[in-house]
Design a protein around this motif. Structure first.
Motif, PDB file in Angstrom:
ATOM      1  N   MET A 206       0.848  -1.193   0.000  1.00 21.44           N
ATOM      2  CA  MET A 206       0.000   0.000   0.000  1.00 21.44           C
ATOM      3  C   MET A 206       0.886   1.246   0.000  1.00 21.44           C
ATOM      4  SD  MET A 206      -2.958   1.288   2.679  1.00 21.44           S
ATOM      5  CE  MET A 206      -4.128  -0.009   2.270  1.00 21.44           C
ATOM      6  N   ALA A 209       0.912   7.377   0.766  1.00 20.47           N
ATOM      7  CA  ALA A 209      -0.205   8.333   0.802  1.00 20.47           C
ATOM      8  C   ALA A 209      -1.497   7.658   1.240  1.00 20.47           C
ATOM      9  CB  ALA A 209      -0.377   8.980  -0.572  1.00 20.47           C
ATOM     10  N   GLU A 210      -1.716   6.432   0.798  1.00 21.99           N
ATOM     11  CA  GLU A 210      -2.922   5.721   1.199  1.00 21.99           C
ATOM     12  C   GLU A 210      -2.838   5.288   2.663  1.00 21.99           C
ATOM     13  OE1 GLU A 210      -3.941   2.574  -1.454  1.00 21.99           O
ATOM     14  OE2 GLU A 210      -4.271   3.911  -3.164  1.00 21.99           O
ATOM     15  N   ARG A 211      -1.646   4.892   3.105  1.00 21.30           N
ATOM     16  CA  ARG A 211      -1.489   4.530   4.510  1.00 21.30           C
ATOM     17  C   ARG A 211      -1.794   5.724   5.411  1.00 21.30           C
ATOM     18  NH1 ARG A 211       3.447   1.949   2.719  1.00 21.30           N
ATOM     19  NH2 ARG A 211       4.724   3.426   3.931  1.00 21.30           N
ATOM     20  N   ARG A 212      -1.373   6.908   4.972  1.00 23.01           N
ATOM     21  CA  ARG A 212      -1.641   8.101   5.779  1.00 23.01           C
ATOM     22  C   ARG A 212      -3.147   8.381   5.870  1.00 23.01           C
ATOM     23  NH1 ARG A 212       1.550  11.763   7.839  1.00 23.01           N
ATOM     24  NH2 ARG A 212       3.351  10.986   6.683  1.00 23.01           N
ATOM     25  N   VAL A 213      -3.870   8.156   4.785  1.00 29.01           N
ATOM     26  CA  VAL A 213      -5.318   8.349   4.829  1.00 29.01           C
ATOM     27  C   VAL A 213      -5.949   7.381   5.827  1.00 29.01           C
ATOM     28  CG1 VAL A 213      -7.457   8.127   3.497  1.00 29.01           C
ATOM     29  CG2 VAL A 213      -5.485   9.291   2.499  1.00 29.01           C
ATOM     30  N   ILE A 214      -5.491   6.130   5.842  1.00 25.02           N
ATOM     31  CA  ILE A 214      -6.029   5.155   6.786  1.00 25.02           C
ATOM     32  C   ILE A 214      -5.699   5.570   8.220  1.00 25.02           C
ATOM     33  CG2 ILE A 214      -5.907   2.750   7.547  1.00 25.02           C
ATOM     34  CD1 ILE A 214      -7.464   3.216   4.930  1.00 25.02           C
ATOM     35  N   ILE A 242     -10.463   7.036  -1.382  1.00 29.38           N
ATOM     36  CA  ILE A 242      -9.606   6.026  -2.006  1.00 29.38           C
ATOM     37  C   ILE A 242     -10.188   4.643  -1.736  1.00 29.38           C
ATOM     38  CG2 ILE A 242      -7.547   7.474  -1.832  1.00 29.38           C
ATOM     39  CD1 ILE A 242      -6.740   5.800   0.628  1.00 29.38           C
ATOM     40  N   PRO A 244      -9.096   1.757  -0.373  1.00 25.93           N
ATOM     41  CA  PRO A 244      -8.989   1.179   0.972  1.00 25.93           C
ATOM     42  C   PRO A 244      -9.920   1.838   1.983  1.00 25.93           C
ATOM     43  CG  PRO A 244      -6.808   1.509   0.035  1.00 25.93           C
ATOM     44  CD  PRO A 244      -7.777   2.207  -0.866  1.00 25.93           C
ATOM     45  N   LEU A 245     -10.097   3.153   1.863  1.00 27.31           N
ATOM     46  CA  LEU A 245     -10.994   3.842   2.782  1.00 27.31           C
ATOM     47  C   LEU A 245     -12.437   3.414   2.541  1.00 27.31           C
ATOM     48  CD1 LEU A 245     -11.205   5.902   5.056  1.00 27.31           C
ATOM     49  CD2 LEU A 245     -11.531   7.669   3.309  1.00 27.31           C
TER      50      LEU A 245
END
Length: 279
Positions: A206, A209-214, A242, A244-245
């Protein structure tokens, strides 16, 4: 049928069982009439496969395991046509028990590429996704769902009808009484959310940037002081949609038991993660 070369002379294999020529069955194992073994599947010594059991290619079943046994459910009726399915490349280690489903034509299903460590138990009607790891002595009770690439720690018990989301990590010795959302770390008795499974998400590829959103979603969900529904609404307003969210929010919406809570004494609203915080 003639006995395949890979079947040990002491194994008891019903003539009606469907055994691929390259499958192997160890000493003193019992293979019932409704069993199907795929190419290069391996069944160890002293294994019992009863009822409808389908083992996909290259899956391995360790010594002393029992697959397809009757459910430990008082509502189950003898003769109910149900079974167990094991996915391709899954490894089941020693003395694991996996029970068949309770309803007609139902299946207890284990996905592809899973690792079920020794002495674990998976009860009737469970759904275990691809790439799941169940560590020794895990107890997964009836009708549970474990999402892809989740890990369940050793000596952990999960109550019936509970879900663990994709890429979640449940620490050892936990008692899981509510759903564990995807991507989170949970631990305790009862299990509570401890943070985001950053290491697991990195290994899964992942992007940062996506990890930060999670991580931001976790803060809103567990540290804002809002009830889950209010937190979800704030997440939808403030964070980019995104995939994952979206998966996380859909999981929360489908939680019949509610989701695991925060540890007692959590602080109030926490600002967004600084750029220097590891993701």
């Amino acid at each position: 049928m003639t006995r395949a070369e890979g079947i040990h002379p002491t194994a008891l294999v019903d003539p009606a069982a469907r055994i691929h020529p390259t499958a192997r069955v160890g000493a003193f194992s019992i293979v019932g009439a409704e069993v199907a073994l795929g190419a290069d599947a391996e069944v160890g010594h002293h294994v019992v496969l009863e009822g409808r059991v389908e083992i996909a290619p290259r899956a391995k079943v360790g010594h002393g395991s029992v697959l397809g046994g009757k459910p430990q459910d008082l509502k189950f009726r003898d003769g109910t046509p149900s079974g167990v399915r094991i996915g391709t490349d899954t490894v089941i280690r020693e003395y694991v028990t996996i029970h068949r489903a309770t309803h007609p034509d139902g299946w207890t299903e284990i996905g592809e590429g899973c690792l079920v460590m020794a002495m674990s138990h998976i009860a009737h009607d469970c759904r275990v996704g691809d790439g799941v790891i169940l560590i020794n002595y895990s107890g997964i009770t009836g009708h549970c769902e474990i999402g892809e690439r989740a890990t369940i720690g050793g000596l952990t018990g999960i109550v019936p009808f509970t879900r663990v989301g994709a890429f979640a990590y449940v620490g050892g010795l936990s008692k899981v009484t509510q759903d564990v959302p995807p991507f989170l770390l949970a631990e305790g008795s009862p299990a509570v959310a401890r943070g985001v499974n950053v290491v697991g998400l990195r290994r899964a590829g992942m992007p940062p940037a996506e990890r930060r959103v999670i991580q931001d979603a976790y803060r809103i969900l567990y540290r804002s002081g809002l009830a889950p529904q209010g937190a979800v609404e704030r997440i939808r307003r403030e964070l980019p949609p995104i995939p994952p969210l979206t998966l996380l929010l859909e999981f929360i919406a489908g939680a019949r038991r509610g989701i695991c809570g925060a540890p007692s004494g959590e602080p109030g609203d926490v600002p967004a993660a600084p750029e220097s915080e590891p993701v």
